[in-house]
Each structure stands twice: as C-alpha cells, then as structure tokens.
Design a protein around this motif. Structure first.
Motif, PDB file in Angstrom:
ATOM      1  N   ALA A 122      21.210   1.308  -4.524  1.00  0.00           N
ATOM      2  CA  ALA A 122      22.145   2.380  -4.204  1.00  0.00           C
ATOM      3  C   ALA A 122      22.290   2.556  -2.708  1.00  0.00           C
ATOM      4  O   ALA A 122      23.386   2.768  -2.193  1.00  0.00           O
ATOM      5  CB  ALA A 122      21.671   3.674  -4.858  1.00  0.00           C
ATOM      6  N   MET A 123      21.173   2.435  -2.032  1.00  0.00           N
ATOM      7  CA  MET A 123      21.232   2.546  -0.570  1.00  0.00           C
ATOM      8  C   MET A 123      22.056   1.427   0.024  1.00  0.00           C
ATOM      9  O   MET A 123      22.883   1.646   0.909  1.00  0.00           O
ATOM     10  CB  MET A 123      19.816   2.526  -0.006  1.00  0.00           C
ATOM     11  CG  MET A 123      19.004   3.755  -0.344  1.00  0.00           C
ATOM     12  SD  MET A 123      17.264   3.533   0.008  1.00  0.00           S
ATOM     13  CE  MET A 123      17.315   3.382   1.785  1.00  0.00           C
ATOM     14  N   ALA A 170       8.948  -9.082  -5.389  1.00  0.00           N
ATOM     15  CA  ALA A 170       8.859  -7.785  -4.724  1.00  0.00           C
ATOM     16  C   ALA A 170       7.979  -7.851  -3.494  1.00  0.00           C
ATOM     17  O   ALA A 170       8.179  -7.125  -2.527  1.00  0.00           O
ATOM     18  CB  ALA A 170       8.305  -6.747  -5.707  1.00  0.00           C
ATOM     19  N   MET A 171       7.025  -8.718  -3.554  1.00  0.00           N
ATOM     20  CA  MET A 171       6.107  -8.807  -2.437  1.00  0.00           C
ATOM     21  C   MET A 171       6.660  -9.665  -1.313  1.00  0.00           C
ATOM     22  O   MET A 171       6.102  -9.715  -0.231  1.00  0.00           O
ATOM     23  CB  MET A 171       4.793  -9.426  -2.915  1.00  0.00           C
ATOM     24  CG  MET A 171       4.014  -8.530  -3.824  1.00  0.00           C
ATOM     25  SD  MET A 171       3.249  -7.211  -2.915  1.00  0.00           S
ATOM     26  CE  MET A 171       2.071  -8.123  -1.953  1.00  0.00           C
ATOM     27  N   MET A 172       7.703 -10.340  -1.601  1.00  0.00           N
ATOM     28  CA  MET A 172       8.188 -11.296  -0.619  1.00  0.00           C
ATOM     29  C   MET A 172       8.808 -10.588   0.566  1.00  0.00           C
ATOM     30  O   MET A 172       9.695  -9.774   0.431  1.00  0.00           O
ATOM     31  CB  MET A 172       9.240 -12.209  -1.271  1.00  0.00           C
ATOM     32  CG  MET A 172       9.575 -13.417  -0.451  1.00  0.00           C
ATOM     33  SD  MET A 172       8.125 -14.399  -0.115  1.00  0.00           S
ATOM     34  CE  MET A 172       7.649 -14.794  -1.757  1.00  0.00           C
ATOM     35  N   LEU A 180       0.830  -1.201   0.000  1.00  0.00           N
ATOM     36  CA  LEU A 180       0.000   0.000   0.000  1.00  0.00           C
ATOM     37  C   LEU A 180       0.862   1.247   0.000  1.00  0.00           C
ATOM     38  O   LEU A 180       0.559   2.241  -0.661  1.00  0.00           O
ATOM     39  CB  LEU A 180      -0.924  -0.014   1.224  1.00  0.00           C
ATOM     40  CG  LEU A 180      -1.971  -1.123   1.208  1.00  0.00           C
ATOM     41  CD1 LEU A 180      -2.782  -1.097   2.497  1.00  0.00           C
ATOM     42  CD2 LEU A 180      -2.871  -0.994   0.023  1.00  0.00           C
ATOM     43  N   LEU A 181       1.928   1.163   0.714  1.00  0.00           N
ATOM     44  CA  LEU A 181       2.844   2.299   0.742  1.00  0.00           C
ATOM     45  C   LEU A 181       3.405   2.552  -0.645  1.00  0.00           C
ATOM     46  O   LEU A 181       3.505   3.694  -1.104  1.00  0.00           O
ATOM     47  CB  LEU A 181       3.967   2.016   1.738  1.00  0.00           C
ATOM     48  CG  LEU A 181       4.775   3.232   2.193  1.00  0.00           C
ATOM     49  CD1 LEU A 181       3.851   4.215   2.896  1.00  0.00           C
ATOM     50  CD2 LEU A 181       5.903   2.819   3.091  1.00  0.00           C
ATOM     51  N   GLN A 182       3.765   1.477  -1.294  1.00  0.00           N
ATOM     52  CA  GLN A 182       4.292   1.640  -2.646  1.00  0.00           C
ATOM     53  C   GLN A 182       3.224   2.207  -3.569  1.00  0.00           C
ATOM     54  O   GLN A 182       3.504   3.082  -4.391  1.00  0.00           O
ATOM     55  CB  GLN A 182       4.738   0.282  -3.180  1.00  0.00           C
ATOM     56  CG  GLN A 182       6.163  -0.059  -2.788  1.00  0.00           C
ATOM     57  CD  GLN A 182       6.659  -1.263  -3.565  1.00  0.00           C
ATOM     58  OE1 GLN A 182       5.872  -2.116  -3.979  1.00  0.00           O
ATOM     59  NE2 GLN A 182       7.944  -1.343  -3.755  1.00  0.00           N
ATOM     60  N   LYS A 238      12.678   2.022 -10.411  1.00  0.00           N
ATOM     61  CA  LYS A 238      13.330   3.156  -9.754  1.00  0.00           C
ATOM     62  C   LYS A 238      13.592   2.865  -8.288  1.00  0.00           C
ATOM     63  O   LYS A 238      14.678   3.129  -7.753  1.00  0.00           O
ATOM     64  CB  LYS A 238      12.450   4.404  -9.881  1.00  0.00           C
ATOM     65  CG  LYS A 238      12.556   5.110 -11.210  1.00  0.00           C
ATOM     66  CD  LYS A 238      11.702   6.374 -11.162  1.00  0.00           C
ATOM     67  CE  LYS A 238      11.860   7.205 -12.408  1.00  0.00           C
ATOM     68  NZ  LYS A 238      11.025   8.422 -12.347  1.00  0.00           N
ATOM     69  N   GLU A 239      12.572   2.350  -7.664  1.00  0.00           N
ATOM     70  CA  GLU A 239      12.732   2.066  -6.236  1.00  0.00           C
ATOM     71  C   GLU A 239      13.777   0.986  -6.009  1.00  0.00           C
ATOM     72  O   GLU A 239      14.537   1.032  -5.041  1.00  0.00           O
ATOM     73  CB  GLU A 239      11.386   1.643  -5.645  1.00  0.00           C
ATOM     74  CG  GLU A 239      10.329   2.721  -5.700  1.00  0.00           C
ATOM     75  CD  GLU A 239      10.743   3.982  -4.955  1.00  0.00           C
ATOM     76  OE1 GLU A 239      11.451   3.852  -3.933  1.00  0.00           O
ATOM     77  OE2 GLU A 239      10.376   5.084  -5.386  1.00  0.00           O
TER      78      GLU A 239
END
Length: 617
Positions: free
Chosen positions: A306-307, A49-51, A22-24, A299-300
């Motif tokens: 990168a983080m 991604a959901m994992m 939901l945040l995404q 992008k995320e």
DNA sequence: TTGAGATTAAACAAGC
DNA sequence: GGCTTGTTTAATCTCA
C-alpha cells in the motif's frame, strides 16, 4: 571493490538484515493485536523476506571472491547474525522475566482472589512465545542456510536436534498433540512450567528426522555455496555453537539450563527435550507462533504494498493519475500493482487533472526505467517496434487524457491513429488538432509547437496524403507508405522478432508486465482501428488495405529480414508506380510536392486514376 | 563514431 | 493584415 571492502560491506549487510529481522520480531511481540488475528496463514518465504534489496548477488560475489573467501564471508555473516539474535533474545528474556517478577509480586496481593493472575499468565505466555520465537527464527535461518551447523558440530547427533523435524514430522506431532492434549492445557502447562525440566528421556528416533538442514534452494543460488561451506573444515566459528545453545545455557524455550560445553548441551538436549507431550505441545505452540508471525508478515507486506502504491500512484496528490502500461518499472511494483488491482492493469484515473508537469518533458516519460516524468528522454517505442498504438491508447486513454504526460508515440503515429480512428479515415488539419487536444492533456498547451510539428509531419511523410474534397482539404493515411516508411529494424534478432510476434514489443515494458498484457493486447491487434479498409486512404490499394493492416502484424511476425514481408513485397511490385526517389529526381519538384500534387486532385476517382498513370511513367 | 529518424524551430507562401 | 494551412530547411537530439 577489493575483497576486504566487500567483506566489510557484506558484514554491514548481514548486520542490517539482522536488525531488520529483530525489528520485525520486536514489532510482532509488542503488538497485542497480532495475537488476536486469526486469519489464515500466508506462506511467505522467509528467505525472500530476509533478502536485503541491496544484497550482492552470489554471482557477483563469486566473480570477486574465491570459494574459500566466500565461505569465510558467509560464516562471518552468519556468526554476526546469530550473535545479534541471541543477544536480542537474551535481553528480551531478561526483560520479560523482570516484568514477570514484578507481576508476580503484584499478583501475590491478589492471590487470594486469583490463584494465578491473568496478567502473570499472559506474561508467561508472552515469554514462552518469545522464546519459541527465538527458536523458530533460528530454525528458519537454518532452513535457509543462513545459519548452519558449525564445523565443530559434526559430532553432534543431528537426529536429536529439534530443527531436524521435517514438516511431515511436525504434522504427525500435531496430530498426536491434538489427540492427547488441548491447546489451552499445553499452553497453560508451558506457562506454569517454564523453569522445570520434567521431561523423560525419550529421544527422537532416527526415522523421524530429516537432514539437519533442509535443501530449500535460496533464490539467489546461495545453496550451493552454503552446502560447500558446510563441508568445509574451516575455522573461526567456535565448535560449541548451536542454535539452541548460547552463553553456556540451553536456549530451549523455558529451559535455560546451564551447560558447560556443547557436548553437555547435546546430552541435555537428548535427555530433557526429547519427544514427549511437553515437547509436542511446545511444537504446537510454536506452530501458532509461526502462524501469527506469518499473519504479521502478511500484514506488513500488505502495508508495504500500500505504501508503495501510494508513493508511486500518488492517489492523494492533487493531480492523481494512473500510470500507463509501460510505467511499471519493476517487478516489485508490478506485483504490487497487480495485487492492488485484480485485473493486473493500472486503473485509469478517476478524475481529470491539471497537467502534472508544466515542463516540457521528453517523450519517454513513460519508460520502464524512468518511473517519474523527468528528463527530456525521447523514446518513441511505438514506431520502433510497431507498437499497437490503438491498444495502448485504448487502455490508457483516460491517463493520457488527464495526465500531462507526453505520449510515447511519434507525431506520425499519432496522426495516423487520429485519422484511422475516424469512420472515413480522413481528417482535416483542424480535426487532427482537436484529436490531439482531446486525447492528450499534453497537447493542450504549447499549441504552436506541436501544431507546427503536426503540420511538418503531415507534409514530410509520404504516408500522409492530402486529399481535397468538397469540404476542403483532408488528410488520409497511406498505410503502405506508412509501413514502407519504417522498415523493421529487428533484423535477425530472434528476441525482437519474438517480441514482435507477441505484439507486445513496447520495448520499455518489463517482461512480467508484457506477460500480463499478452491477453489484453491480442484482441486489440485485431481491432477495427488496426484494419484499414478506407477507400479514401486506400486509393489504389483498395482490397489491399487489409493486407496492409496485416502487414503490420505480419511484419511483426516473423520476417527477420529488413526487407518487406511477402505481402509488402508483392505490394511493392504492384504499386511500384508510387513516387520513388529516382523518379522524383527526374522531376522538377520535390518528392513531397510531387506526391501531394499527384494526390491533391479534385476527387477520389481522379486520384485513383492518377497513380496508375504515374505507374506508366 | 555515425547514420537514420524524430523533434523543434523557423521561414515562407498561399488562401481565406 | 491576421490567421490558418502547407511546405521546406536546418539544427538538435536520441538511438541503434
């Protein structure tokens, strides 16, 4: 952990996954720039991604829970996720409608100039996108088995469900839409026609549908369980549950038609949302939404990498350094590293740095499990597995040179490497010291300690031979002794033998990284430093040094016996004259003293003659 | 638990 | 005497 606790835990995980999504979604909706991005879509498995990282593997769950329990558990998770999503989307819809009304009122004042305000259109489009987002997400969930048809939906004519459209069908729809209707028109139509249901009664044909739930296997193998759950006749879920049906109304984008029960909803779905231009246009818009979401996800993901790269590589820290090969600790990090650096290898540091940690740290600061240099862990993987230290040093030369990290090699292997790196394969003690300090930042401090250790190793190991020449005493390496000193420990272990064959047995290296290093290491195995052709160090092994060097690889190659390889074995027969424990026992002096006395002779010629004499003794 | 190897510390001697 | 070099022993740690 009891089943009840596990159940609770799983519920919490499901909630967390839903919240993350939901945040995404919220980020994607509120980000104005996301709509402007026209980059090619990046296919990211949503199931991945959901994992949730801490999600328990299905194998673990299967070990703990029985199949019925697992089914109930999964159904509960899905119900929670679905409910949260629906609530969220409803709130979003209400909020957008509110904004839309506000804009409409404001737009009326400007209606004379603009029959349809741009802002209003934008809001409508946003509303449409949001609704379609909801649908798309539900589709995704269903495709992954995270949301499935509820047991009571067995009577639903599945061919009418929009999620039954397979990609090929969507492509066909896309062709039809592009051939008949411009995108702008379709969007505009949707934007102006959100609350109307003017579609005809065309229905999906059975030929255009695929099974309601695609069989994309989940990475963790949940597919089987979910399939099994679908066949289950259990309970809990209300029969009137459908991804496009919630709170008594149709959730088709822009519809919101009230339906008393699922049957009515299905009927409504068949009649109002059948295959027509409007529906295909909606599909087309939905595809754009998906594309934007994928771009956003890309992008995320890039930002995340990168983080992670920043946190692990610490580029902005006052003491930046790259990690050596075996610093990579996880597949994720490995992936990020390889993504960051195309060559798949950590880049050497670009600046000299002060010691990272003033503390005395364990040799295995660079183990796979300990990414950070903490703890006095000792692991000299190089010796244990015949690590090509030369290749390791060659690839991480700058790292060790600048970072105050203890190299994961034994003193003996380092000394040997220092000696073998020289053209004449010999070094004085002071030159060995210099090599240590030159090559490793770690050895630029605590000099008394490690110098003592170097001397200790030089004296202790028979592989280091002290030779006196005109310049004074120099140290050389007896490769054969070096190999004998460390018989292979991978006796009978196919895995280890296999690793040895590859020459990548860093031990601490993870498999993915080993694979990445495979190519780069093989040539280095044949580097000149690994071939001992020194006549000085060879002494009586002139002509065998290549073999000796080969032994290091051949040893790694296949011998699953703790004994020497054939080359070594023949060598041993040949050089049986070398001091042995038994022979030393007969001598008044120690083994080391004997060896050193034997080799500490005026010149090489005498030295070469000495040992055959010893052979006779 | 145990043995082997590695590391560290220390003592000592010899030579410069 | 101080330093370097070299040898040896012992304690400790790590790992298989």
């Amino acid at each position: 952990m009891s089943p009840v606790e596990l159940l609770h835990f799983q519920q919490q995980q499901a909630l967390q996954v839903a919240r993350q999504f939901l945040l995404q979604q919220a980020t994607g909706l509120t980000s104005p720039s996301s709509n402007e991005n026209k980059q090619p879509a990046v296919q990211v498995p949503v199931s991945v991604a959901m994992m949730s990282p801490q999600m328990i593997t299905p194998q673990q769950m299967q070990q703990i829970l029985s199949p019925p329990q697992l089914q109930a558990l999964l159904q509960q998770q899905q119900a929670i996720m679905l409910q949260q999503l629906q609530e969220y989307y409803k709130k979003q819809q209400e909020q957008l409608h509110l904004q839309l009304l506000t804009q409409q009122q404001a737009g009326k004042q400007q209606a004379k100039e603009q029959p349809l305000g741009n802002k209003q259109l934008a809001f409508q489009q946003q509303l449409l996108q949001m609704q379609q987002l909801q649908q798309q997400h539900l589709l995704n969930l269903q495709r992954q088995g995270l949301v499935s048809l509820q047991p009571g939906q067995g009577t639903v004519p599945l061919q009418t469900l929009p999620q039954a459209v397979c990609p090929s069908d969507l492509q066909q729809l896309w062709k039809e839409v592009t051939a008949t209707q411009p995108v702008e028109d379709s969007i505009k139509q949707e934007g102006l026609d959100l609350s109307t249901n003017t579609s005809n009664s065309t229905s999906f044909s059975a030929a255009k549908v695929s099974p309601p739930i695609s069989h994309h296997p989940l990475p963790n193998g949940q597919n089987a369980m979910l399939t099994q759950r679908r066949d289950s006749s259990s309970h809990e879920e209300t029969p009137g549950s459908h991804p496009l049906y919630g709170h008594g109304e149709c959730k088709w984008p822009g519809c919101e038609t009230l339906c008393e029960d699922l049957g009515q909803f299905v009927k409504h779905l068949n009649t109002e949302h059948a295959l027509d231009d409007r529906s295909t246009a909606q599909c087309r818009v939905q595809m754009q939404v998906v594309q934007q979401l994928e771009i956003q996800l890309a992008k995320e993901s890039e930002r995340l990498q990168a983080m992670m790269a920043h946190l692990h590589m610490r580029p902005s820290e006052p003491k930046p350094f790259s990690q050596p090969l075996n610093l990579v600790s996880s597949a994720t990090l490995s992936k990020s590293t390889s993504d960051t650096f195309p060559d798949g290898l950590p880049h050497p540091p670009t600046s000299a740095t002060a010691p990272i940690t003033p503390l005395r740290q364990g040799p295995s600061v660079i183990s796979s499990s300990t990414l950070h240099n903490v703890g006095p862990i000792r692991r000299r993987n190089s010796d244990k597995f015949c690590t090509p230290i030369s290749s390791e040093l060659a690839q991480n030369h700058e790292f060790y040179k600048n970072a105050d990290v203890r190299p994961p090699f034994t003193y003996a292997s380092l000394i040997r490497q220092a000696i073998l790196e020289t053209p004449d394969r010999q070094l004085t003690l002071n030159e060995i010291y210099n090599w240590f300090t030159r090559m490793f930042a770690y050895f630029r401090r605590n000099t008394a300690t490690w110098k003592n250790a170097v001397r200790h190793n030089l004296s202790l190991h028979k592989c280091f031979v002290r030779v006196e020449n005109v310049k004074g005493a120099v140290w050389t390496v007896d490769e054969l002794e070096y190999q004998k000193r460390r018989p292979p420990k991978m006796t009978g272990s196919p895995t280890l033998v296999k690793n040895m064959i590859s020459g990548l047995s860093y031990g601490a290296l993870n498999a993915s990284y080993q694979a990445a290093l495979a190519e780069s290491n093989f040539p280095l195995l044949n580097s000149p430093t690994m071939i001992n052709t020194s006549s000085t160090s060879g002494m009586l092994h002139v002509g065998h040094d290549d073999v000796s060097s080969t032994v290091e690889q051949v040893n790694s190659n296949g011998s699953n016996s703790p004994r020497l390889s054939p080359q070594q074995y023949s060598h041993q027969v040949h050089v049986k004259e070398e001091p042995t424990e038994t022979e030393d026992d007969s001598r008044p002096v120690s083994l080391m003293a004997t060896t050193n006395q034997n080799v500490t002779i005026p010149d090489d010629r005498d030295m070469e003659e000495e040992l055959p004499v010893e052979d006779l003794s």
